[in-house]
Design a protein around this motif. Sequence first.
Motif, PDB file in Angstrom:
ATOM      1  N   GLY A   4     -16.985   4.240   2.284  1.00 50.47           N
ATOM      2  CA  GLY A   4     -16.776   2.887   1.531  1.00 50.47           C
ATOM      3  C   GLY A   4     -15.430   3.173   0.392  1.00 50.47           C
ATOM      4  O   GLY A   4     -14.943   2.306   0.046  1.00 50.47           O
ATOM      5  N   THR A   5     -14.957   4.706   0.384  1.00 50.74           N
ATOM      6  CA  THR A   5     -13.899   4.752  -0.442  1.00 50.74           C
ATOM      7  C   THR A   5     -12.630   4.811   0.620  1.00 50.74           C
ATOM      8  O   THR A   5     -12.715   5.614   1.541  1.00 50.74           O
ATOM      9  CB  THR A   5     -14.082   6.382  -1.108  1.00 50.74           C
ATOM     10  N   VAL A   6     -11.698   4.342   0.083  1.00 50.07           N
ATOM     11  CA  VAL A   6     -10.555   4.497   0.944  1.00 50.07           C
ATOM     12  C   VAL A   6      -9.512   5.763   0.366  1.00 50.07           C
ATOM     13  O   VAL A   6      -9.152   5.775  -0.739  1.00 50.07           O
ATOM     14  CB  VAL A   6      -9.611   3.179   0.612  1.00 50.07           C
ATOM     15  N   ASN A   7      -9.435   6.599   1.292  1.00 52.66           N
ATOM     16  CA  ASN A   7      -8.775   7.989   0.984  1.00 52.66           C
ATOM     17  C   ASN A   7      -7.974   8.317   2.090  1.00 52.66           C
ATOM     18  O   ASN A   7      -7.874   7.612   3.034  1.00 52.66           O
ATOM     19  CB  ASN A   7      -9.522   9.009   0.186  1.00 52.66           C
ATOM     20  N   LEU A  59       0.922  -1.113  -0.069  1.00 56.23           N
ATOM     21  CA  LEU A  59       0.197  -0.001   0.242  1.00 56.23           C
ATOM     22  C   LEU A  59       0.889   1.122   0.147  1.00 56.23           C
ATOM     23  O   LEU A  59       1.735   1.314   0.789  1.00 56.23           O
ATOM     24  CB  LEU A  59      -1.049  -0.053   1.238  1.00 56.23           C
ATOM     25  N   GLN A  60       0.579   2.276  -0.714  1.00 56.77           N
ATOM     26  CA  GLN A  60       1.399   3.453  -0.825  1.00 56.77           C
ATOM     27  C   GLN A  60       0.479   4.667  -0.738  1.00 56.77           C
ATOM     28  O   GLN A  60      -0.639   4.706  -1.247  1.00 56.77           O
ATOM     29  CB  GLN A  60       2.216   3.322  -2.164  1.00 56.77           C
ATOM     30  N   ASP A  61       1.214   5.784  -0.504  1.00 61.86           N
ATOM     31  CA  ASP A  61       0.648   7.079  -0.600  1.00 61.86           C
ATOM     32  C   ASP A  61       1.220   7.710  -1.785  1.00 61.86           C
ATOM     33  O   ASP A  61       2.375   8.259  -1.957  1.00 61.86           O
ATOM     34  CB  ASP A  61       0.830   7.823   0.700  1.00 61.86           C
ATOM     35  N   LYS A  62       0.626   7.653  -3.038  1.00 63.27           N
ATOM     36  CA  LYS A  62       1.093   8.167  -4.324  1.00 63.27           C
ATOM     37  C   LYS A  62       0.732   9.599  -4.533  1.00 63.27           C
ATOM     38  O   LYS A  62      -0.249   9.939  -5.271  1.00 63.27           O
ATOM     39  CB  LYS A  62       0.507   7.429  -5.378  1.00 63.27           C
ATOM     40  N   GLN A  63       1.333  10.608  -3.867  1.00 60.85           N
ATOM     41  CA  GLN A  63       1.007  11.789  -4.035  1.00 60.85           C
ATOM     42  C   GLN A  63      -0.518  12.376  -3.583  1.00 60.85           C
ATOM     43  O   GLN A  63      -1.245  13.066  -4.200  1.00 60.85           O
ATOM     44  CB  GLN A  63       1.434  12.618  -5.304  1.00 60.85           C
ATOM     45  N   GLY A  64      -1.070  11.464  -2.555  1.00 62.60           N
ATOM     46  CA  GLY A  64      -2.355  11.964  -1.823  1.00 62.60           C
ATOM     47  C   GLY A  64      -3.339  11.021  -2.531  1.00 62.60           C
ATOM     48  O   GLY A  64      -4.388  11.120  -2.105  1.00 62.60           O
ATOM     49  N   HIS A  65      -2.817   9.774  -3.339  1.00 63.27           N
ATOM     50  CA  HIS A  65      -3.847   8.954  -3.566  1.00 63.27           C
ATOM     51  C   HIS A  65      -3.310   7.540  -3.308  1.00 63.27           C
ATOM     52  O   HIS A  65      -2.173   7.105  -3.276  1.00 63.27           O
ATOM     53  CB  HIS A  65      -4.041   8.776  -5.086  1.00 63.27           C
TER      54      HIS A  65
END
Length: 229
Positions: free
Chosen positions: A184-187, A140-146
């Motif tokens: 339900g959305t992962v953010n 799992l990564q934080d790709k510039q806010g995504h």
Amino acid sequence: IHGFFAPLLTFVGGILGGLLKSVLGFFFGLFRREDAMTKWAEAILDKAKEYVDQKLIQHQLERNYEEVTAIADETDWVPELLSSIVNPNISSDSVRISYFLTLQHSLSKMKAAIFGPACVREVESAAKVVYITSHHNKQLQDKQGHVALHENKQSWEEWIITDAGSQKVFITSNQGKVLRDDHGTVNFGYPGGHWEKWSLSNAPGKGKVYITSHRGKLLATRDNDEIYL
């Protein structure tokens, strides 16, 4: 002649030796007194520094007390005031969220002043940095806010697990963003929020866990690397 001058040389040598001894003793005495003065001055400076440090600590404690008291007084009446908003053009929920985010920011800034930078660094360094790896062996990564998945194990794939109380945790990316279940959305959300709390429980296999959101939904991935709950 040698016999004649021998007593004289002995006499003169004794005088010169005594004089030399006196001179050396004088100089050594000066150095010893200088050492004593230096130690005395250092002791005075140490006491002065200790006094100044105590006064600075006392001043900081008084200042921290005043700031915390002011915030505590606010929490006695501001929430009720925000709840009394009846103007249809103003969202009371939005105003309350804005207020509490500002309050959280103020408390966050105060933590170093209250507990000391060294204490804060020690607590933050004690937080556990982990990689969150899916069953497809991707991180799992934080790709510039995504939120995304990747095969790398670098800074974007690093996460910090911290205690959120009540057997819950916050999952924070290397960039300081907090993972959340947004209907339900992962953010990413705000530090300290309810949507940002997760539960960890053991799963079959060594080092494997289930990550469950505040709604009781499991963090999962599909074959196409889609992340869902």
